[in-house]
Design a protein around this motif. Structure first.
Motif, mmCIF file in Angstrom:
data_model
loop_
_atom_site.group_PDB
_atom_site.id
_atom_site.type_symbol
_atom_site.label_atom_id
_atom_site.label_comp_id
_atom_site.label_asym_id
_atom_site.label_seq_id
_atom_site.Cartn_x
_atom_site.Cartn_y
_atom_site.Cartn_z
ATOM 1 N N PHE A 46 46.422 17.022 -103.029
ATOM 2 C CA PHE A 46 46.111 18.393 -102.379
ATOM 3 C C PHE A 46 46.950 18.346 -100.897
ATOM 4 C CE2 PHE A 46 41.428 18.128 -104.259
ATOM 5 C CZ PHE A 46 42.082 18.760 -105.322
ATOM 6 N N GLU A 47 47.466 17.407 -100.695
ATOM 7 C CA GLU A 47 48.369 17.309 -99.448
ATOM 8 C C GLU A 47 47.657 17.771 -98.181
ATOM 9 O OE1 GLU A 47 51.426 19.976 -100.750
ATOM 10 O OE2 GLU A 47 52.666 18.199 -101.536
ATOM 11 N N THR A 48 46.331 17.143 -98.111
ATOM 12 C CA THR A 48 45.320 17.474 -97.039
ATOM 13 C C THR A 48 44.591 16.369 -96.992
ATOM 14 O OG1 THR A 48 44.124 18.792 -95.624
ATOM 15 C CG2 THR A 48 43.894 19.030 -97.880
ATOM 16 N N ASP A 49 43.836 16.286 -95.956
ATOM 17 C CA ASP A 49 42.819 15.289 -95.539
ATOM 18 C C ASP A 49 41.401 15.754 -96.136
ATOM 19 O OD1 ASP A 49 44.621 13.223 -94.815
ATOM 20 O OD2 ASP A 49 44.215 13.997 -92.693
ATOM 21 N N CYS A 50 41.305 17.120 -95.948
ATOM 22 C CA CYS A 50 39.870 17.680 -96.194
ATOM 23 C C CYS A 50 40.339 19.123 -96.641
ATOM 24 C CB CYS A 50 39.166 17.452 -94.666
ATOM 25 S SG CYS A 50 37.601 18.375 -95.366
ATOM 26 N N THR A 51 39.492 19.289 -97.720
ATOM 27 C CA THR A 51 39.528 20.706 -98.291
ATOM 28 C C THR A 51 38.147 21.357 -98.867
ATOM 29 O OG1 THR A 51 40.966 21.956 -99.976
ATOM 30 C CG2 THR A 51 39.928 19.804 -100.556
ATOM 31 N N ASP A 52 38.258 22.455 -99.033
ATOM 32 C CA ASP A 52 37.326 23.251 -99.619
ATOM 33 C C ASP A 52 37.229 23.404 -100.904
ATOM 34 O OD1 ASP A 52 35.712 26.405 -99.685
ATOM 35 O OD2 ASP A 52 34.765 24.751 -98.709
ATOM 36 N N ILE A 56 35.450 13.077 -107.601
ATOM 37 C CA ILE A 56 34.922 13.205 -106.454
ATOM 38 C C ILE A 56 33.438 12.699 -106.451
ATOM 39 C CG2 ILE A 56 33.965 15.012 -105.008
ATOM 40 C CD1 ILE A 56 36.491 16.839 -106.224
ATOM 41 N N ARG A 57 32.607 12.910 -107.363
ATOM 42 C CA ARG A 57 31.365 12.224 -107.259
ATOM 43 C C ARG A 57 31.359 10.915 -107.546
ATOM 44 N NH1 ARG A 57 29.732 17.143 -110.155
ATOM 45 N NH2 ARG A 57 30.240 16.235 -112.050
ATOM 46 N N LYS A 58 31.912 10.165 -107.935
ATOM 47 C CA LYS A 58 32.214 8.871 -108.396
ATOM 48 C C LYS A 58 32.410 8.249 -107.174
ATOM 49 C CE LYS A 58 34.653 5.473 -111.044
ATOM 50 N NZ LYS A 58 35.764 5.197 -112.246
ATOM 51 N N ASN A 59 33.349 8.817 -106.480
ATOM 52 C CA ASN A 59 33.894 7.880 -105.045
ATOM 53 C C ASN A 59 33.207 8.644 -103.737
ATOM 54 O OD1 ASN A 59 36.335 6.467 -106.070
ATOM 55 N ND2 ASN A 59 36.481 8.190 -107.055
ATOM 56 N N ASN A 60 32.114 9.492 -103.973
ATOM 57 C CA ASN A 60 31.580 10.146 -102.985
ATOM 58 C C ASN A 60 32.546 10.821 -101.863
ATOM 59 O OD1 ASN A 60 28.961 9.381 -103.694
ATOM 60 N ND2 ASN A 60 29.223 7.357 -102.907
ATOM 61 N N LEU A 61 33.258 11.812 -102.203
ATOM 62 C CA LEU A 61 34.112 12.238 -101.617
ATOM 63 C C LEU A 61 33.721 13.783 -101.064
ATOM 64 C CD1 LEU A 61 37.440 11.665 -103.660
ATOM 65 C CD2 LEU A 61 36.680 10.253 -101.674
ATOM 66 N N GLN A 62 32.472 14.047 -101.337
ATOM 67 C CA GLN A 62 31.956 15.389 -100.774
ATOM 68 C C GLN A 62 31.576 15.059 -99.422
ATOM 69 O OE1 GLN A 62 29.920 16.014 -104.508
ATOM 70 N NE2 GLN A 62 30.106 18.187 -103.919
ATOM 71 N N ASP A 63 31.653 15.866 -98.457
ATOM 72 C CA ASP A 63 31.098 15.828 -97.209
ATOM 73 C C ASP A 63 29.378 15.899 -97.330
ATOM 74 O OD1 ASP A 63 30.146 15.868 -94.608
ATOM 75 O OD2 ASP A 63 31.844 17.283 -93.927
ATOM 76 N N LYS A 77 28.408 19.984 -98.668
ATOM 77 C CA LYS A 77 29.145 19.360 -99.994
ATOM 78 C C LYS A 77 30.070 20.420 -100.565
ATOM 79 C CE LYS A 77 25.380 16.707 -101.695
ATOM 80 N NZ LYS A 77 24.561 16.123 -102.925
ATOM 81 N N ARG A 78 30.163 21.437 -99.872
ATOM 82 C CA ARG A 78 31.470 22.324 -100.265
ATOM 83 C C ARG A 78 32.839 21.604 -99.922
ATOM 84 N NH1 ARG A 78 29.778 28.514 -99.243
ATOM 85 N NH2 ARG A 78 28.120 28.562 -100.972
ATOM 86 N N LYS A 79 32.798 20.801 -98.653
ATOM 87 C CA LYS A 79 34.029 20.093 -98.356
ATOM 88 C C LYS A 79 34.089 18.786 -99.136
ATOM 89 C CE LYS A 79 34.566 21.842 -93.645
ATOM 90 N NZ LYS A 79 34.847 21.441 -92.120
ATOM 91 N N LYS A 89 43.029 26.527 -106.204
ATOM 92 C CA LYS A 89 44.453 26.692 -105.607
ATOM 93 C C LYS A 89 45.317 25.830 -105.291
ATOM 94 C CE LYS A 89 46.221 29.933 -102.391
ATOM 95 N NZ LYS A 89 46.156 30.776 -101.265
ATOM 96 N N LEU A 90 44.964 24.431 -104.809
ATOM 97 C CA LEU A 90 45.800 23.487 -104.790
ATOM 98 C C LEU A 90 46.213 22.846 -106.162
ATOM 99 C CD1 LEU A 90 44.221 22.182 -101.332
ATOM 100 C CD2 LEU A 90 46.338 23.369 -101.731
ATOM 101 N N LEU A 91 44.901 22.895 -106.875
ATOM 102 C CA LEU A 91 45.187 22.121 -108.050
ATOM 103 C C LEU A 91 46.194 22.890 -109.041
ATOM 104 C CD1 LEU A 91 43.768 19.898 -109.337
ATOM 105 C CD2 LEU A 91 42.114 21.524 -110.518
ATOM 106 N N ALA A 92 46.224 24.162 -108.620
ATOM 107 C CA ALA A 92 47.546 24.791 -109.788
ATOM 108 C C ALA A 92 48.889 24.288 -109.560
ATOM 109 C CB ALA A 92 47.266 26.332 -109.280
ATOM 110 N N LYS A 93 49.061 23.734 -108.472
ATOM 111 C CA LYS A 93 50.613 23.221 -108.203
ATOM 112 C C LYS A 93 50.657 22.032 -109.200
ATOM 113 C CE LYS A 93 50.331 24.508 -103.312
ATOM 114 N NZ LYS A 93 50.350 23.904 -102.064
#
Length: 282
Positions: free
Chosen positions: A256-262, A232-239, A243-245, A268-272
């Motif tokens: 994650f099957e979503t465009d934006c997550t917390d 996430i940090r490498k690709n600057n994927l934090q809002d 930065k929690r987003k 939780k999404l990772l558990a899948k």
DNA sequence: TGTAACAGGTACGGACCTTG
DNA sequence: CAAGGTCCGTACCTGTTACA
């Protein structure tokens, strides 16, 4: 009475004088002989007729003509091993209450159940038995491996082989304690043993989607999270504003099957995508 | 009937991350 | 430091069973 004993001895070929040990004037029976006797009792008896450990002990005492009360624990081990090694189509339900109780091994640490049964099943000749030292050290056991056709190819060489893994009816995860110390007895109160290779450090499988991010097919959960955050940090994927987003790119969107997550929902999404690896999957 | 031992159930701890 | 969420080994507690 003697005639009856002799007749019984004739009927029971497994009673061999080679197995009787004279120790300090008392006639003792070797563990190999006990193991054989247990197997004979179980084979000859109707499983439904043998309802208790004492029943087996008594039958064995009758066969050998010896007091085996002090060997009850060992006999119980043998019954346990036999039932697991030779599962019956209709095994007696909890007849012996010995459904893989690792503490039995602790009750007789000097006996290797594996040794006793292996020696027995491999028809070790009496002259090969060391009566002076009926309890060979584990190293000695390893020098006499079973025949190749009896070895389990699934056993990885890197695994420490203190006890043969019995897979029969071993559905209970907690019962896989053959090499696990018995904390209930050994660990004093207050001495908590945390960490180690298990638990949180257990290696879990990674889904193909998540593999594209963490780069490994199997990692501990903590390492998966760490790698994910590195990605996430490498690709600057934090809002930047919050930065929690986490703004998902294509790879993360697959996970994650979503465009934006917390970040809190991330686990939780990772558990899948974290798959529990079976210990026997190797 | 009392005691001991065992089995099953429950709760906790710990890594990982960032922000308030 | 707590929050939020994940999992599982470990410790502890309670209920059940067996034996004397």
């Amino acid at each position: 009475e003697r005639e009856r004993e002799s007749e019984r001895a004739e009927r029971e070929p497994f009673v061999s004088p080679f197995f009787l040990v004279i120790y300090e004037g008392n006639v003792m029976v070797s563990d190999q002989e006990i193991a054989k006797g247990v197997e004979a009792v179980l084979r000859q008896s109707d499983p439904n007729a043998v309802t208790s450990l004492n029943g087996v002990v008594q039958q064995l005492e009758a066969k050998l003509g010896l007091d085996l009360s002090h060997k009850a624990g060992f006999i119980r081990d043998q019954i346990n091993l036999l039932l697991r090694s030779h599962p019956q189509p209709h095994p007696p339900k909890d007849h012996f209450a010995i459904q893989h109780q690792p503490q039995f091994q602790n009750s007789h640490p000097q006996f290797s159940p594996h040794f006793a049964l292996q020696n027995h099943l491999h028809h070790q000749r009496p002259e090969e038995l060391n009566f002076r030292s009926p309890l060979p050290p584990p190293q000695q056991l390893q020098t006499q491996p079973p025949p190749l056709h009896l070895q389990q190819p699934s056993q990885p060489q890197a695994q420490p082989p203190p006890v043969i893994k019995v897979e029969a009816n071993d559905q209970n995860a907690t019962s896989n304690a053959s090499e696990m110390p018995k904390p209930k007895e050994s660990a004093p109160a207050g001495t908590k043993r945390r960490g180690g290779p298990g638990g949180l450090n257990k290696v879990c499988g990674v889904s193909t989607e998540l593999q594209a991010i963490v780069g490994e097919p199997a990692l501990p959960r903590t390492e998966i999270v760490k790698q994910l955050w590195a990605y996430i940090r490498k690709n600057n994927l934090q809002d930047p504003s919050n930065k929690r987003k986490i703004i998902c790119d294509d790879a993360l969107r697959l996970v994650f099957e979503t465009d934006c997550t917390d970040m809190f929902k991330m686990n939780k999404l990772l558990a899948k995508h974290i798959i529990t690896l079976e210990p026997t999957s190797m």
